[in-house]
Write a protein that holds these residues in place. Sequence first.
Motif, short mmCIF file in Angstrom:
data_model
loop_
_atom_site.label_atom_id
_atom_site.label_comp_id
_atom_site.label_asym_id
_atom_site.label_seq_id
_atom_site.Cartn_x
_atom_site.Cartn_y
_atom_site.Cartn_z
N GLU A 37 0.83 -1.21 0.00
CA GLU A 37 0.00 0.00 0.00
C GLU A 37 0.86 1.25 0.00
OE1 GLU A 37 -3.05 0.07 3.03
OE2 GLU A 37 -3.66 -1.98 2.53
N GLU A 38 1.91 1.27 0.83
CA GLU A 38 2.81 2.43 0.88
C GLU A 38 3.53 2.64 -0.45
OE1 GLU A 38 5.53 2.26 4.20
OE2 GLU A 38 3.89 1.79 5.59
N LEU A 39 4.00 1.55 -1.05
CA LEU A 39 4.72 1.64 -2.33
C LEU A 39 3.79 2.12 -3.45
CD1 LEU A 39 6.80 -1.63 -1.97
CD2 LEU A 39 7.74 0.71 -2.07
N GLU A 40 2.54 1.69 -3.42
CA GLU A 40 1.57 2.17 -4.41
C GLU A 40 1.26 3.64 -4.19
OE1 GLU A 40 -0.84 -2.01 -5.29
OE2 GLU A 40 -1.63 -0.61 -3.79
N ALA A 41 1.05 4.03 -2.93
CA ALA A 41 0.72 5.43 -2.61
C ALA A 41 1.88 6.37 -2.96
CB ALA A 41 0.36 5.57 -1.13
N ALA A 42 3.10 5.89 -2.80
CA ALA A 42 4.28 6.72 -3.10
C ALA A 42 4.59 6.77 -4.59
CB ALA A 42 5.50 6.18 -2.33
N GLY A 43 3.88 5.98 -5.39
CA GLY A 43 4.13 5.97 -6.82
C GLY A 43 5.29 5.10 -7.24
N VAL A 44 5.82 4.29 -6.32
CA VAL A 44 6.90 3.38 -6.68
C VAL A 44 6.33 2.25 -7.52
CG1 VAL A 44 8.64 1.78 -5.77
CG2 VAL A 44 8.24 3.97 -4.63
N ILE A 45 5.22 1.68 -7.09
CA ILE A 45 4.51 0.69 -7.89
C ILE A 45 3.49 1.46 -8.71
CG2 ILE A 45 2.94 -1.29 -7.89
CD1 ILE A 45 4.23 -2.18 -5.26
N ARG A 46 3.65 1.44 -10.03
CA ARG A 46 2.80 2.21 -10.94
C ARG A 46 1.67 1.41 -11.55
NH1 ARG A 46 4.26 7.64 -12.05
NH2 ARG A 46 6.07 8.01 -10.74
N GLY A 47 1.74 0.09 -11.46
CA GLY A 47 0.69 -0.73 -12.05
C GLY A 47 1.13 -2.18 -12.12
N TYR A 48 0.22 -3.01 -12.56
CA TYR A 48 0.46 -4.44 -12.70
C TYR A 48 0.04 -4.82 -14.10
CZ TYR A 48 0.57 -4.10 -7.61
OH TYR A 48 0.87 -3.75 -6.33
N ARG A 49 0.89 -5.58 -14.79
CA ARG A 49 0.61 -5.93 -16.19
C ARG A 49 0.96 -7.37 -16.47
NH1 ARG A 49 1.81 -1.60 -20.44
NH2 ARG A 49 -0.40 -1.78 -20.71
N ALA A 50 0.29 -7.91 -17.46
CA ALA A 50 0.61 -9.24 -17.95
C ALA A 50 1.69 -9.14 -19.02
CB ALA A 50 -0.64 -9.89 -18.55
N VAL A 51 2.58 -10.11 -19.08
CA VAL A 51 3.55 -10.21 -20.16
C VAL A 51 2.91 -11.09 -21.22
CG1 VAL A 51 5.85 -10.97 -20.83
CG2 VAL A 51 5.48 -9.95 -18.57
N VAL A 52 2.70 -10.52 -22.41
CA VAL A 52 1.96 -11.21 -23.46
C VAL A 52 2.92 -11.64 -24.57
CG1 VAL A 52 0.14 -10.95 -25.20
CG2 VAL A 52 -0.10 -9.82 -22.96
N ASP A 53 2.78 -12.86 -25.00
CA ASP A 53 3.53 -13.36 -26.16
C ASP A 53 2.63 -13.13 -27.37
OD1 ASP A 53 4.93 -14.65 -28.11
OD2 ASP A 53 5.16 -16.54 -27.01
N TRP A 54 2.76 -11.99 -28.02
CA TRP A 54 1.89 -11.60 -29.14
C TRP A 54 1.99 -12.58 -30.30
CZ3 TRP A 54 -1.87 -8.58 -27.94
CH2 TRP A 54 -1.71 -7.61 -26.95
N ASP A 55 3.15 -13.23 -30.44
CA ASP A 55 3.32 -14.19 -31.53
C ASP A 55 2.43 -15.42 -31.35
OD1 ASP A 55 5.20 -12.52 -32.68
OD2 ASP A 55 6.90 -13.56 -31.76
N ALA A 56 1.97 -15.68 -30.13
CA ALA A 56 1.13 -16.84 -29.86
C ALA A 56 -0.34 -16.60 -30.23
CB ALA A 56 1.23 -17.23 -28.39
N LEU A 57 -0.69 -15.38 -30.58
CA LEU A 57 -2.07 -15.06 -30.96
C LEU A 57 -2.25 -15.14 -32.46
CD1 LEU A 57 -2.80 -11.93 -28.74
CD2 LEU A 57 -3.65 -14.25 -28.41
N GLU A 58 -3.46 -15.41 -32.88
CA GLU A 58 -3.78 -15.46 -34.31
C GLU A 58 -3.82 -14.06 -34.93
OE1 GLU A 58 -4.21 -18.23 -36.22
OE2 GLU A 58 -3.60 -19.39 -34.47
N GLU A 59 -4.29 -13.09 -34.17
CA GLU A 59 -4.44 -11.74 -34.72
C GLU A 59 -3.10 -11.01 -34.76
OE1 GLU A 59 -6.23 -9.56 -30.84
OE2 GLU A 59 -7.27 -11.29 -31.67
#
Length: 161
Positions: A37-59
């Motif tokens: 919570e402190e790290l998020e409030a201080a802006g150290v943690i900016r977000g959470y994201r998935a690592v996507v292998d775009w080559d594995a998708l058809e589109e």
Amino acid sequence: MSEREVLELLRENARYSAEDIARMTDLEESEVEAAIEELEAAGVIRGYRAVVDWDALEEETVRAEVELNVELDRETGYDDIAQRLVRFPEVTALRLVSGDYDFDMEIEGDSIREVSQFISEKVAPVPEITQTVTHYVMTSYKEQGIELGDGEEDDRLSFSP
């Protein structure tokens, strides 16, 4: 408690629960929750994201790395140019770098034409930008520290006597 330990574990896997992190660090779950919570409030943690292998998708998803050279004047600095560029949703990353060019910009689009048009119509016309060099990403082998692909590759080096 080391905030760095918590950050490294979240970087390894943002889906770790506070309970998981507490178990791995010998901290209390409440301490981990408070630290996050402190790290998020201080802006150290900016977000959470998935690592996507775009080559594995058809589109098709087209990604490009763009080198930008700029010429500054008395009223305009690197931060001013960066603030203009980061507002475009096509820009997924922008870094001021040392070397032969000034900025390294990552772009995503649905087609090569879309990415090319974005660069020629939105980026190149910025008055301070003097040159763009576009490199289209053909294959990614590792993203954000995570190896991509099917995992079936033989990682042993070949050896011949």
